[in-house]
Design an enzyme around this catalytic site. Structure first.
Site, short mmCIF file in Angstrom:
data_model
loop_
_atom_site.label_atom_id
_atom_site.label_comp_id
_atom_site.label_asym_id
_atom_site.label_seq_id
_atom_site.Cartn_x
_atom_site.Cartn_y
_atom_site.Cartn_z
NE ARG A 173 -42.27 -10.24 13.77
CZ ARG A 173 -43.02 -10.25 12.66
NH1 ARG A 173 -43.33 -11.39 12.06
NH2 ARG A 173 -43.44 -9.13 12.14
CB CYS A 223 -41.16 -4.53 16.76
SG CYS A 223 -41.87 -3.48 15.50
CD GLU A 293 -40.88 -8.82 17.19
OE1 GLU A 293 -39.76 -8.55 16.71
OE2 GLU A 293 -41.94 -8.52 16.62
N1 EPU Z 1 -49.11 3.45 15.60
C1 EPU Z 1 -49.41 4.43 16.52
N2 EPU Z 1 -48.42 4.84 17.37
C2 EPU Z 1 -47.17 4.33 17.33
C3 EPU Z 1 -46.86 3.32 16.39
C4 EPU Z 1 -47.86 2.89 15.54
O1 EPU Z 1 -50.52 4.93 16.60
O2 EPU Z 1 -46.32 4.76 18.12
C5 EPU Z 1 -50.17 3.01 14.69
C6 EPU Z 1 -49.83 3.30 13.23
O3 EPU Z 1 -50.22 4.58 12.87
C7 EPU Z 1 -50.62 2.22 12.53
C8 EPU Z 1 -50.59 1.05 13.49
O4 EPU Z 1 -50.28 1.60 14.77
O5 EPU Z 1 -51.95 2.61 12.36
C9 EPU Z 1 -49.56 -0.01 13.11
O6 EPU Z 1 -48.26 0.57 13.10
P1 EPU Z 1 -47.20 0.28 11.94
O7 EPU Z 1 -47.87 0.39 10.63
O8 EPU Z 1 -46.01 1.12 12.21
O9 EPU Z 1 -46.83 -1.22 12.09
P2 EPU Z 1 -46.56 -2.10 13.39
O10 EPU Z 1 -47.71 -3.01 13.52
O11 EPU Z 1 -46.21 -1.27 14.56
C10 EPU Z 1 -45.38 -4.06 12.10
C11 EPU Z 1 -44.25 -4.98 12.50
C12 EPU Z 1 -42.92 -4.34 12.15
C13 EPU Z 1 -42.88 -3.98 10.68
C14 EPU Z 1 -44.05 -3.04 10.37
C15 EPU Z 1 -44.14 -2.66 8.90
C16 EPU Z 1 -44.62 -6.31 14.50
C17 EPU Z 1 -44.51 -6.35 15.97
N3 EPU Z 1 -44.27 -5.17 13.93
O12 EPU Z 1 -45.26 -2.91 12.93
O13 EPU Z 1 -41.94 -5.32 12.40
O14 EPU Z 1 -41.66 -3.34 10.37
O15 EPU Z 1 -45.30 -3.70 10.74
O16 EPU Z 1 -44.22 -3.79 8.10
O17 EPU Z 1 -44.99 -7.30 13.88
C18 EPU Z 1 -40.36 -6.17 13.95
O18 EPU Z 1 -41.06 -7.17 14.05
O19 EPU Z 1 -39.23 -6.07 14.52
C19 EPU Z 1 -40.86 -5.04 13.20
C20 EPU Z 1 -40.29 -3.86 13.27
#
Ligand code: EPU
Length: 303
Positions: A173, A223, A293
């Site tokens: 990012r 995010c 972010e």
């Molecule tokens: N999780 C929880 N509780 C929550 C949210 C997530 O337990 O409230 C757990 C999920 O179950 C999973 C893990 O945390 O096991 C990761 O969550 P998720 O798969 O939703 O992905 P993320 O890491 O939260 C990243 C990017 C998103 C992108 C998604 C999908 C970042 C900060 N976030 O989210 O990017 O859409 O993967 O590709 O890099 C963004 O950068 O604006 C963004 C939304």
């Protein structure tokens, strides 16, 4: 009779507008008005505008799709430079070159429709090409860095400069851009493929995953925080017991802890209060300092 101050010369030259609401220009739908807002018509006009503003020592902020941006509720000055008019799309050799104002999703759709592979991993990411470049926007399957070959920026000297992918020094990012620069064009290199339907299936699958995990129907930033190394910011916010917490009309999403939802008329300070609550909750609970972010215009502090 109060003395009226004449408008600065750049204001009429670049058709600057006064008092434009920034709320509708952000994806979270929060924020006050721009003292001056200018929409340069192309890359060269952007460079000349920055040169003229720099010469009269007037500061500016560059606005793209407004997706990672929290704007204060009052007046934002001195000048907001909105890149939305830069809408060109050109195919040159094995590159596709997009104006900074092209919506990222439009660029992704157009590429997959034409059987060009690589950009489908960016499906469902909000914002415009310029902002996506500046933040190296991405998700689980990839980021802008995977497809960008070079970017063109307007500089405060009045020049346009082309920066190669290597010199953009992409990080998680983050991108390296010269001080005061505005992104004007971004070149992607994609791979031609025969199997367009496979590309579309992949993009559709990513969108489905996002819709299941994220509050995509509510006004939000995407995010709020970067994921700390080896951790999930959403999971950490959930573990701090903050999911569903509401302040005014802003709420930490009950679906995904790293999202804030504007339930209607949220104020910037409501959102900032929730962001700080997440930061202190995760620091106290897990000893981890979350990194934002979302950028805040200008410096806001909770009441
Ligand atoms: N999780 C929880 N509780 C929550 C949210 C997530 O337990 O409230 C757990 C999920 O179950 C999973 C893990 O945390 O096991 C990761 O969550 P998720 O798969 O939703 O992905 P993320 O890491 O939260 C990243 C990017 C998103 C992108 C998604 C999908 C970042 C900060 N976030 O989210 O990017 O859409 O993967 O590709 O890099 C963004 O950068 O604006 C963004 C939304």
């Amino acid at each position: 009779m109060p003395l009226s101050v004449p408008d600065p010369a750049w204001a009429s030259e670049y058709a600057a507008e006064r008092g434009i609401s920034l709320r509708e220009l952000t994806t979270v739908h929060v924020g006050g008005v721009a003292r001056w807002l200018v929409r340069p018509r192309d890359a060269l006009a952007t460079a000349y505008l920055l040169r003229d503003l720099a010469r009269c020592e007037t500061g500016w902020r560059v606005l793209g799709g407004g997706s990672n941006l929290l704007v204060a509720d009052g007046e934002v000055g001195p000048v907001v430079v909105h890149m939305s008019a830069l809408q060109t799309v050109e195919a040159v050799g094995d590159e596709v070159i997009f104006g900074a104002g092209v919506a990222l999703q439009r660029a992704v759709n157009q590429s997959t429709d034409e059987g060009l592979a690589g950009a489908e991993v960016l499906t469902g990411i909000p914002g415009q090409m310029g902002g996506a470049l500046a933040m190296n926007a991405g998700g689980r399957y990839g980021a802008m860095a995977d497809v960008v070959r070079w970017a063109e920026v307007a500089l405060p000297s009045g020049e346009l400069a082309r920066i190669s992918a290597a010199d953009l020094r992409f990080g998680y990012r983050s991108t390296f851009l010269p001080e005061g620069a505005a992104v004007t064009r971004v070149a992607w290199r994609l791979k031609p493929t025969e199997d367009r339907s496979a590309l579309k299936r992949r993009a559709g699958g990513i969108l489905k995953e996002k819709n299941a995990a994220q509050p995509t129907q509510a006004w939000n930033f995407g995010c709020m925080f970067k994921n700390p190394p080896g951790q999930s910011a959403g999971k950490l916010i959930e573990a701090a017991g903050l999911k569903g917490r509401q302040e005014g009309m802003a709420r930490i999403s009950p679906r995904h802890g790293n999202f804030i939802e504007n339930l209607g008329e949220a104020r910037a300070l409501d959102i900032l209060t929730l962001m700080e609550l997440c930061e202190s909750g995760v620091l106290l609970g897990a000893g981890i300092r979350l990194e934002r972010e979302v950028r805040v215009w200008p410096g806001l502090s909770p009441a």
